[in-house]
Design a protein around this motif. Structure first.
Motif, PDB file in Angstrom:
ATOM      1  N   GLN A  39     -24.147  51.805  10.714  1.00  9.45           N
ATOM      2  CA  GLN A  39     -25.286  52.290  11.476  1.00  9.45           C
ATOM      3  C   GLN A  39     -24.920  52.295  12.950  1.00  9.45           C
ATOM      4  OE1 GLN A  39     -29.028  50.406  10.638  1.00  9.45           O
ATOM      5  NE2 GLN A  39     -30.160  52.073  11.609  1.00  9.45           N
ATOM      6  N   PRO A  40     -24.606  53.467  13.497  1.00  9.40           N
ATOM      7  CA  PRO A  40     -24.299  53.556  14.924  1.00  9.40           C
ATOM      8  C   PRO A  40     -25.539  53.268  15.758  1.00  9.40           C
ATOM      9  CG  PRO A  40     -23.478  55.482  13.721  1.00  9.40           C
ATOM     10  CD  PRO A  40     -24.409  54.764  12.807  1.00  9.40           C
ATOM     11  N   GLY A  44     -29.211  56.597  12.215  1.00  9.09           N
ATOM     12  CA  GLY A  44     -29.462  56.087  10.877  1.00  9.09           C
ATOM     13  C   GLY A  44     -28.199  55.590  10.205  1.00  9.09           C
ATOM     14  N   ARG A  45     -28.398  54.935   9.084  1.00  7.81           N
ATOM     15  CA  ARG A  45     -27.276  54.390   8.332  1.00  7.81           C
ATOM     16  C   ARG A  45     -26.555  55.523   7.609  1.00  7.81           C
ATOM     17  NH1 ARG A  45     -28.558  48.725   5.467  1.00  7.81           N
ATOM     18  NH2 ARG A  45     -29.350  48.434   7.587  1.00  7.81           N
ATOM     19  N   GLU A  46     -25.222  55.480   7.606  1.00  8.74           N
ATOM     20  CA  GLU A  46     -24.425  56.519   6.960  1.00  8.74           C
ATOM     21  C   GLU A  46     -23.354  55.914   6.077  1.00  8.74           C
ATOM     22  OE1 GLU A  46     -23.244  58.526  10.572  1.00  8.74           O
ATOM     23  OE2 GLU A  46     -21.349  57.413  10.694  1.00  8.74           O
ATOM     24  N   LEU A  47     -23.088  56.610   4.982  1.00 10.82           N
ATOM     25  CA  LEU A  47     -22.082  56.138   4.044  1.00 10.82           C
ATOM     26  C   LEU A  47     -20.690  56.436   4.582  1.00 10.82           C
ATOM     27  CD1 LEU A  47     -21.440  54.982   1.216  1.00 10.82           C
ATOM     28  CD2 LEU A  47     -21.614  57.320   0.336  1.00 10.82           C
ATOM     29  N   VAL A  48     -19.837  55.433   4.556  1.00  5.38           N
ATOM     30  CA  VAL A  48     -18.487  55.561   5.093  1.00  5.38           C
ATOM     31  C   VAL A  48     -17.451  55.667   3.980  1.00  5.38           C
ATOM     32  CG1 VAL A  48     -16.719  54.425   6.482  1.00  5.38           C
ATOM     33  CG2 VAL A  48     -19.128  54.294   7.170  1.00  5.38           C
ATOM     34  N   ALA A  49     -17.553  54.790   3.000  1.00  4.42           N
ATOM     35  CA  ALA A  49     -16.556  54.756   1.931  1.00  4.42           C
ATOM     36  C   ALA A  49     -17.172  54.120   0.696  1.00  4.42           C
ATOM     37  CB  ALA A  49     -15.318  53.977   2.363  1.00  4.42           C
ATOM     38  N   SER A  50     -16.605  54.476  -0.456  1.00  7.96           N
ATOM     39  CA  SER A  50     -17.073  53.908  -1.717  1.00  7.96           C
ATOM     40  C   SER A  50     -15.881  53.608  -2.603  1.00  7.96           C
ATOM     41  CB  SER A  50     -17.980  54.903  -2.460  1.00  7.96           C
ATOM     42  OG  SER A  50     -19.131  55.207  -1.726  1.00  7.96           O
ATOM     43  N   VAL A  91     -22.796  48.943  13.336  1.00 10.23           N
ATOM     44  CA  VAL A  91     -22.876  47.782  12.460  1.00 10.23           C
ATOM     45  C   VAL A  91     -22.462  48.261  11.069  1.00 10.23           C
ATOM     46  CG1 VAL A  91     -24.330  45.986  11.471  1.00 10.23           C
ATOM     47  CG2 VAL A  91     -24.739  46.781  13.816  1.00 10.23           C
ATOM     48  N   TYR A  92     -21.509  47.565  10.491  1.00  6.62           N
ATOM     49  CA  TYR A  92     -20.973  47.941   9.184  1.00  6.62           C
ATOM     50  C   TYR A  92     -21.533  47.008   8.110  1.00  6.62           C
ATOM     51  CZ  TYR A  92     -17.705  51.237  11.237  1.00  6.62           C
ATOM     52  OH  TYR A  92     -17.158  52.319  11.894  1.00  6.62           O
ATOM     53  N   TYR A  93     -21.936  47.622   6.995  1.00  5.96           N
ATOM     54  CA  TYR A  93     -22.534  46.891   5.891  1.00  5.96           C
ATOM     55  C   TYR A  93     -21.799  47.206   4.588  1.00  5.96           C
ATOM     56  CZ  TYR A  93     -26.638  46.759   9.003  1.00  5.96           C
ATOM     57  OH  TYR A  93     -27.497  46.588  10.069  1.00  5.96           O
ATOM     58  N   CYS A  94     -21.733  46.248   3.705  1.00  5.69           N
ATOM     59  CA  CYS A  94     -21.311  46.552   2.347  1.00  5.69           C
ATOM     60  C   CYS A  94     -22.536  46.472   1.434  1.00  5.69           C
ATOM     61  CB  CYS A  94     -20.213  45.623   1.855  1.00  5.69           C
ATOM     62  SG  CYS A  94     -20.600  43.870   1.814  1.00  5.69           S
ATOM     63  N   GLN A  95     -22.491  47.276   0.395  1.00  6.38           N
ATOM     64  CA  GLN A  95     -23.590  47.354  -0.560  1.00  6.38           C
ATOM     65  C   GLN A  95     -23.010  47.329  -1.958  1.00  6.38           C
ATOM     66  OE1 GLN A  95     -25.347  51.087  -2.056  1.00  6.38           O
ATOM     67  NE2 GLN A  95     -27.132  50.570  -0.840  1.00  6.38           N
ATOM     68  N   LEU A  96     -23.607  46.534  -2.824  1.00  6.25           N
ATOM     69  CA  LEU A  96     -23.178  46.435  -4.210  1.00  6.25           C
ATOM     70  C   LEU A  96     -24.248  47.041  -5.107  1.00  6.25           C
ATOM     71  CD1 LEU A  96     -21.542  43.450  -6.012  1.00  6.25           C
ATOM     72  CD2 LEU A  96     -23.576  44.503  -6.991  1.00  6.25           C
ATOM     73  N   THR A 109     -21.776  43.519  10.006  1.00  3.92           N
ATOM     74  CA  THR A 109     -20.862  43.000  11.014  1.00  3.92           C
ATOM     75  C   THR A 109     -20.669  44.084  12.077  1.00  3.92           C
ATOM     76  OG1 THR A 109     -18.698  41.952  11.381  1.00  3.92           O
ATOM     77  CG2 THR A 109     -18.761  43.720   9.766  1.00  3.92           C
ATOM     78  N   GLN A 110     -20.704  43.665  13.340  1.00  2.00           N
ATOM     79  CA  GLN A 110     -20.652  44.624  14.442  1.00  2.00           C
ATOM     80  C   GLN A 110     -19.208  45.007  14.739  1.00  2.00           C
ATOM     81  OE1 GLN A 110     -23.253  45.994  16.523  1.00  2.00           O
ATOM     82  NE2 GLN A 110     -21.523  47.261  17.215  1.00  2.00           N
ATOM     83  N   VAL A 111     -18.978  46.305  14.839  1.00  2.00           N
ATOM     84  CA  VAL A 111     -17.693  46.841  15.273  1.00  2.00           C
ATOM     85  C   VAL A 111     -17.943  47.637  16.551  1.00  2.00           C
ATOM     86  CG1 VAL A 111     -15.839  48.468  14.748  1.00  2.00           C
ATOM     87  CG2 VAL A 111     -16.696  46.933  12.963  1.00  2.00           C
TER      88      VAL A 111
END
Length: 115
Positions: A39-40, A44-50, A91-96, A109-111
């Motif tokens: 989320q920049p 809004g939140r955006e998908l980066v990788a799966s 801010v980077y998030y992981c989702q399960l 976690t903030q990048v």
């Protein structure tokens, strides 16, 4: 109950690298997909990788060739980020996702990519 904890964020100069980790614990048996979102600021939140349990991996176009997602068993997942750009700041998030009930999120976690 599932708990996800991201780590590895920080401040890095453009062109630098970071490796994010996502530690999963709890009732993670049967997970299907681990998604990395970001989320920049002000967006809004955006998908980066799966990465799926079967090993299928997909990336957002803007990070292809720079980011790599991987896993170490069923408990630890990584997002290796190279050639970072200021627009990767987020801010980077992981989702399960398990396909049973709503997905689980980590705390983020903030990048920050800045000179």
């Amino acid at each position: 109950q599932v708990k996800l904890v991201e780590s590895g964020g920080g401040l890095v100069q453009p062109g630098g690298s970071l490796r994010l980790s996502c530690a999963a614990s709890g009732s993670i048996f049967g997970w299907n997909v681990i998604d990395w979102y970001r989320q920049p600021p002000g967006k809004g939140r955006e998908l980066v990788a799966s990465i799926t349990r079967g090993g299928t991996i997909n990336y957002r176009d803007s990070v292809k060739g720079r980011f790599t997602t991987s896993r170490d068993g069923d408990n630890t997942f990584y997002l290796q980020m190279n050639s970072l750009k200021p627009e990767d700041t987020a801010v980077y998030y992981c989702q399960l996702s398990s396909g049973k009930g709503p997905p689980y999120w980590g705390q983020g976690t903030q990048v920050t990519v800045s000179s």
